[in-house]
Design a protein around this motif. Structure first.
Motif: not given
Length: 298
Positions: A46-51, A214-223
């Motif tokens: 969801i975070f990546l799609v929004l970006i 933390q897991l979804g945005i930092m450790a998955t999306g951004i990572a």
């Protein structure tokens, strides 16, 4: 310049992945590991799609559907295989086999299918890193080897190696952001049934929300975005070896944040891991400098 920075982008991605263990340790007790993995992909997707929507960088033209599905399935399979391996055969053996087998499997896949033979430096650094990984996890628990757990751990290693190899082909022709957004959204859809199988009430608590973000945005999306960007100039076998910085980060966070104890053998393992990764980065920088010099001479 981008070529020189690529190994460091992958290293930074691995450091972010290394925070997952500490984050899961801080999650509510009712949170099942597989449910956490499914939530992680859902929030990350969801975070990546929004970006992508905000930046307006997505383009469906000439999008390779089969390759994307393969990458998505590889990432979706990795989560339950890894968590199941760890629960069956233990954290130490499950982690070492899954993460340690990935670089070797990646190198073999490149060799067999792409006819790219891994360099001697890659072999040296990979062997050093895997040996360091074995020594690092040597003090975690009494060794318990379960054949089913080992097979699942090897499956997780193969899934990650496959994801890396397939993603490298995708980022050659499409933006890294678009690739990870599509892949992780599809992966999240594949794992969505787990959200209905396990108790998800923990997500509504403050700790649950914090862990999920933390897991979804930092450790998955951004990572994985950093990982995909790094793959544009780094081979998949090298990238997977650099990803061994993940257990290194996890171990250090366990010591300094969770108060875990490491014996002398584990600290020696950390030194070997750092040495193996350092050799690979040094080799990548040298090869980049040589290529740039050849281009200037031409």
């Amino acid at each position: 310049m981008k070529r020189k920075l690529s190994p460091f982008l992958i290293l930074l991605a691995a450091v972010l992945w290394g925070t997952t263990g500490t984050t899961q340790a801080l999650a509510p007790e009712t949170a099942h590991p597989i449910a956490i993995g499914a939530t992680r992909l859902a929030v990350g997707g969801i975070f990546l799609v929004l970006i992508v929507l905000i930046m307006g960088k997505f383009n469906f033209k000439n999008w390779p559907i089969k390759t994307t599905i393969l990458a998505s399935l590889s990432m979706a399979l990795y989560q339950p295989l890894f968590f199941s391996a760890v629960s069956i055969t233990g954290v130490a053996i499950g982690t070492v086999v899954a993460i340690g087998s990935a670089p070797i499997l990646s190198g073999l896949i490149e060799w067999l299918y792409l006819k790219i033979r891994p360099s001697k430096v890659w072999w040296y650094s990979t062997i050093l890193s895997i040996l360091g990984c074995l020594m690092l996890f040597g003090n975690k628990e009494s060794v318990y080897v379960d054949s089913v757990g080992i097979i699942m751990a090897l499956g997780a290693g193969l899934s990650f190696a496959s994801y890396t190899l397939i993603s490298r082909n995708l980022v050659k022709n499409h933006s890294s952001l678009s690739v990870v957004a599509v892949v992780f959204t599809l992966s999240a859809i594949c794992l969505s049934p787990f959200l209905f199988v396990f108790d998800m009430s923990w997500v509504m608590s403050f700790r649950g929300v914090s862990v999920s973000l933390q897991l979804g945005i930092m450790a998955t999306g951004i990572a994985y975005l950093l990982f995909a960007k790094g793959l544009t100039h780094v081979s998949s076998s090298t990238a997977v070896t650099l990803a061994l910085a993940e257990p290194l980060t996890a171990a250090l966070l366990g010591v300094f944040i969770l108060g875990e104890y490491l014996n002398i053998i584990s600290w020696l393992g950390i030194l070997l891991l750092m040495l193996g990764i350092g050799i690979l980065i040094w080799s990548s920088k040298n090869s980049s400098s040589e290529k740039e010099l050849r281009m200037v001479q031409k």
